[in-house]
Design a protein around this motif. Sequence first.
Motif, mmCIF file in Angstrom:
data_model
loop_
_atom_site.group_PDB
_atom_site.id
_atom_site.type_symbol
_atom_site.label_atom_id
_atom_site.label_comp_id
_atom_site.label_asym_id
_atom_site.label_seq_id
_atom_site.Cartn_x
_atom_site.Cartn_y
_atom_site.Cartn_z
ATOM 1 N N PHE A 174 26.232 -31.309 -20.473
ATOM 2 C CA PHE A 174 27.511 -31.946 -20.747
ATOM 3 C C PHE A 174 27.290 -33.454 -20.897
ATOM 4 O O PHE A 174 26.301 -33.995 -20.420
ATOM 5 N N THR A 175 28.243 -34.102 -21.528
ATOM 6 C CA THR A 175 28.280 -35.556 -21.554
ATOM 7 C C THR A 175 29.558 -35.989 -20.844
ATOM 8 O O THR A 175 30.652 -35.526 -21.172
ATOM 9 N N VAL A 176 29.390 -36.857 -19.855
ATOM 10 C CA VAL A 176 30.516 -37.325 -19.050
ATOM 11 C C VAL A 176 30.823 -38.771 -19.436
ATOM 12 O O VAL A 176 29.921 -39.604 -19.525
ATOM 13 N N SER A 177 32.088 -39.071 -19.640
ATOM 14 C CA SER A 177 32.480 -40.445 -19.951
ATOM 15 C C SER A 177 33.269 -41.041 -18.792
ATOM 16 O O SER A 177 33.903 -40.327 -18.021
ATOM 17 N N GLY A 178 33.169 -42.360 -18.678
ATOM 18 C CA GLY A 178 33.943 -43.087 -17.680
ATOM 19 C C GLY A 178 33.203 -43.436 -16.411
ATOM 20 O O GLY A 178 33.738 -44.159 -15.572
ATOM 21 N N MET A 179 31.976 -42.941 -16.226
ATOM 22 C CA MET A 179 31.232 -43.268 -15.008
ATOM 23 C C MET A 179 30.657 -44.674 -15.138
ATOM 24 O O MET A 179 30.098 -45.020 -16.176
ATOM 25 N N THR A 180 30.802 -45.473 -14.066
ATOM 26 C CA THR A 180 30.321 -46.851 -14.113
ATOM 27 C C THR A 180 29.404 -47.225 -12.944
ATOM 28 O O THR A 180 28.867 -48.328 -12.936
ATOM 29 N N CYS A 181 29.251 -46.333 -11.962
ATOM 30 C CA CYS A 181 28.473 -46.702 -10.777
ATOM 31 C C CYS A 181 27.922 -45.453 -10.088
ATOM 32 O O CYS A 181 28.244 -44.328 -10.459
ATOM 33 N N ASP A 182 27.109 -45.687 -9.060
ATOM 34 C CA ASP A 182 26.520 -44.574 -8.319
ATOM 35 C C ASP A 182 27.578 -43.746 -7.604
ATOM 36 O O ASP A 182 27.405 -42.539 -7.413
ATOM 37 N N HIS A 183 28.666 -44.371 -7.204
ATOM 38 C CA HIS A 183 29.753 -43.626 -6.559
ATOM 39 C C HIS A 183 30.340 -42.607 -7.541
ATOM 40 O O HIS A 183 30.654 -41.479 -7.155
ATOM 41 N N CYS A 184 30.469 -43.008 -8.804
ATOM 42 C CA CYS A 184 30.964 -42.087 -9.838
ATOM 43 C C CYS A 184 30.032 -40.884 -9.949
ATOM 44 O O CYS A 184 30.490 -39.737 -10.012
ATOM 45 N N VAL A 185 28.743 -41.146 -9.984
ATOM 46 C CA VAL A 185 27.744 -40.081 -10.085
ATOM 47 C C VAL A 185 27.864 -39.135 -8.900
ATOM 48 O O VAL A 185 27.861 -37.914 -9.058
ATOM 49 N N SER A 186 28.004 -39.685 -7.703
ATOM 50 C CA SER A 186 28.125 -38.861 -6.497
ATOM 51 C C SER A 186 29.382 -37.999 -6.533
ATOM 52 O O SER A 186 29.352 -36.834 -6.147
ATOM 53 N N SER A 187 30.479 -38.574 -7.019
ATOM 54 C CA SER A 187 31.732 -37.824 -7.090
ATOM 55 C C SER A 187 31.599 -36.630 -8.028
ATOM 56 O O SER A 187 32.019 -35.519 -7.707
ATOM 57 N N VAL A 188 31.015 -36.856 -9.195
ATOM 58 C CA VAL A 188 30.823 -35.766 -10.159
ATOM 59 C C VAL A 188 29.887 -34.720 -9.570
ATOM 60 O O VAL A 188 30.163 -33.521 -9.614
ATOM 61 N N ARG A 189 28.785 -35.171 -8.989
ATOM 62 C CA ARG A 189 27.801 -34.243 -8.423
ATOM 63 C C ARG A 189 28.432 -33.377 -7.333
ATOM 64 O O ARG A 189 28.228 -32.154 -7.307
ATOM 65 N N ALA A 221 33.868 -23.905 -18.389
ATOM 66 C CA ALA A 221 35.231 -24.414 -18.171
ATOM 67 C C ALA A 221 35.404 -24.890 -16.728
ATOM 68 O O ALA A 221 36.107 -25.877 -16.482
ATOM 69 N N ALA A 222 34.758 -24.215 -15.791
ATOM 70 C CA ALA A 222 34.841 -24.633 -14.388
ATOM 71 C C ALA A 222 34.165 -25.985 -14.192
ATOM 72 O O ALA A 222 34.632 -26.816 -13.404
ATOM 73 N N VAL A 223 33.075 -26.212 -14.918
ATOM 74 C CA VAL A 223 32.388 -27.511 -14.833
ATOM 75 C C VAL A 223 33.291 -28.604 -15.392
ATOM 76 O O VAL A 223 33.441 -29.678 -14.785
ATOM 77 N N LEU A 224 33.903 -28.338 -16.541
ATOM 78 C CA LEU A 224 34.805 -29.330 -17.135
ATOM 79 C C LEU A 224 35.961 -29.639 -16.189
ATOM 80 O O LEU A 224 36.356 -30.799 -16.024
ATOM 81 N N ASP A 225 36.508 -28.615 -15.554
ATOM 82 C CA ASP A 225 37.600 -28.818 -14.600
ATOM 83 C C ASP A 225 37.134 -29.631 -13.388
ATOM 84 O O ASP A 225 37.871 -30.491 -12.890
ATOM 85 N N ALA A 262 37.108 -34.842 -10.460
ATOM 86 C CA ALA A 262 36.432 -36.041 -9.948
ATOM 87 C C ALA A 262 36.982 -37.317 -10.581
ATOM 88 O O ALA A 262 36.668 -38.416 -10.139
ATOM 89 N N GLY A 263 37.771 -37.158 -11.653
ATOM 90 C CA GLY A 263 38.390 -38.319 -12.284
ATOM 91 C C GLY A 263 37.746 -38.781 -13.578
ATOM 92 O O GLY A 263 37.977 -39.905 -14.031
ATOM 93 N N TYR A 264 36.944 -37.897 -14.190
ATOM 94 C CA TYR A 264 36.228 -38.262 -15.414
ATOM 95 C C TYR A 264 36.438 -37.175 -16.464
ATOM 96 O O TYR A 264 36.980 -36.120 -16.176
ATOM 97 N N GLN A 265 35.969 -37.468 -17.672
ATOM 98 C CA GLN A 265 36.083 -36.498 -18.749
ATOM 99 C C GLN A 265 34.682 -36.065 -19.168
ATOM 100 O O GLN A 265 33.759 -36.875 -19.178
ATOM 101 N N ALA A 266 34.558 -34.788 -19.542
ATOM 102 C CA ALA A 266 33.273 -34.271 -19.995
ATOM 103 C C ALA A 266 33.472 -33.392 -21.217
ATOM 104 O O ALA A 266 34.541 -32.812 -21.414
ATOM 105 N N VAL A 267 32.423 -33.331 -22.019
ATOM 106 C CA VAL A 267 32.376 -32.408 -23.148
ATOM 107 C C VAL A 267 31.033 -31.689 -23.091
ATOM 108 O O VAL A 267 30.053 -32.221 -22.575
ATOM 109 N N VAL A 268 31.021 -30.475 -23.612
ATOM 110 C CA VAL A 268 29.777 -29.721 -23.692
ATOM 111 C C VAL A 268 28.887 -30.400 -24.728
ATOM 112 O O VAL A 268 29.349 -30.755 -25.811
#
Length: 68
Positions: free
Chosen positions: A6-21, A52-56, A61-67
Amino acid sequence: MSTLSFTVSGMTCDHCVSSVREEVSEISGVTAVDVVLESGALTVSGDNVDPAAVLDAVDEAGYQAVVS
């Protein structure tokens, strides 16, 4: 086991990465999650993981993703 990308947009810091993970790791069947801040790449490995569960989860987490 399969791997989804997937490609995730809107992440700007390590906290963003942790939230998505954390959100994606909670999905049933997920065995590994790799998130790269610089490229926005999200790789999910596991058994019978619903894209779809990954996208949800990313949305939760507060970000957008596309396959990708």
